[in-house]
Write an enzyme that holds these catalytic residues in place. Sequence first.
Site, short mmCIF file in Angstrom:
data_model
loop_
_atom_site.label_atom_id
_atom_site.label_comp_id
_atom_site.label_asym_id
_atom_site.label_seq_id
_atom_site.Cartn_x
_atom_site.Cartn_y
_atom_site.Cartn_z
N ASP A 17 -9.51 2.24 -1.91
CA ASP A 17 -9.79 1.65 -0.59
C ASP A 17 -11.30 1.63 -0.32
O ASP A 17 -12.04 2.48 -0.80
CB ASP A 17 -9.06 2.46 0.49
N HIS A 34 -14.35 -6.93 -3.28
CA HIS A 34 -13.16 -6.88 -4.15
C HIS A 34 -13.56 -7.06 -5.61
O HIS A 34 -12.98 -6.44 -6.50
CB HIS A 34 -12.16 -7.96 -3.73
N GLU A 64 2.08 -4.62 2.63
CA GLU A 64 1.44 -4.94 3.92
C GLU A 64 0.21 -5.84 3.75
O GLU A 64 -0.21 -6.50 4.69
CB GLU A 64 1.03 -3.65 4.65
N ARG A 68 -3.05 -10.10 5.33
CA ARG A 68 -4.49 -10.43 5.40
C ARG A 68 -4.68 -11.96 5.42
O ARG A 68 -3.75 -12.69 5.07
CB ARG A 68 -5.21 -9.83 4.19
N LEU A 128 -2.75 6.45 -22.83
CA LEU A 128 -2.72 6.52 -21.35
C LEU A 128 -1.72 5.49 -20.84
O LEU A 128 -1.75 4.33 -21.23
CB LEU A 128 -4.11 6.20 -20.79
N ARG A 191 -4.74 8.73 5.19
CA ARG A 191 -3.33 8.35 5.28
C ARG A 191 -2.88 7.84 3.92
O ARG A 191 -3.69 7.57 3.04
CB ARG A 191 -3.12 7.29 6.37
N SER A 193 -0.62 5.12 3.59
CA SER A 193 -0.43 3.67 3.62
C SER A 193 0.72 3.19 2.72
O SER A 193 0.56 2.26 1.92
CB SER A 193 -1.74 2.94 3.25
#
Length: 239
Positions: A17, A34, A64, A68, A128, A191, A193
């Site tokens: 974030d 971004h 969510e 946007r 990985l 949080r 989210s």
Amino acid sequence: MKDDRENLPAHVAVIMDGNGRWARLKDCPRMEGHRRGAENVRSVVEGCRKRGIRHLTLYAFSTENWGRPRAEVEFLMELLGGFLSNEREEMREKGIRFRAIGRISRLPPAVREEVNVTEKVTATGEDLNLFLALNYGARSEIADACRKICEEVLSARMRPEDIDEQAIQERLYTAGVPDPDLVIRTGGEMRLSNFLLWQLSYAEIYFTEILWPEFGDEELHTALQEYARRERRFGRVKN
Ligand code: IPE
Ligand code: IPE
Ligand code: MG
């Protein structure tokens, strides 16, 4: 730098974030944030791989996030597709196995295709396990697991008395993957989210103010050192 390989988490999850705020601080459009955020994924994947962390889950797009502005959603989808097509060959060479978690069928067809190809190309990777949470929401994941269980009960493949924690765990998108030991959230919000709500029940949580495009190897090192100092009790008393 002190070694951080002692008491290493087997599974690290990251809520990436702060791209928008990074862009605002640099006086550039959110999209640039971004783009820088997507570039940063490489360094954290490499940081985990070189330390021998087995599983890494990155939260890239939530259920969510469809709320946007349309232009931002479209940009993020293009960025995701581009990221996968650019990175998959190197992932394969480095023994990284890529998988997407979330309601993948609802992603734009071009992104779905990149996801499928990347999963196939990297399927034999053993170093990985990289999970990218795309159109992911923990509540929809749990709802999807409930639906599967109901279908199995209705078709008599399962009895209500067989429903236990393991039965639910086995029907989550992360079936077979150990729960994250450490979850890192960049960008300063405290949080979750809607991220991995079932799987994070006993995870150590690490919040940092650092914005995602600036979360580099040194910050990962600090988070891992902090994790190594924590005492995990799982409801028991100290030994
Ligand atoms: C995280 O950065 C990226 C996604 C959620 C896709 P944000 O875009 O949420 O950045 P902030 O929180 O606005 O700074
Ligand atoms: C969480 O970040 C989702 C991802 C990092 C993909 P958000 O920026 O969407 O979360 P909120 O809106 O601050 O809770
Ligand atoms: Mg945000």
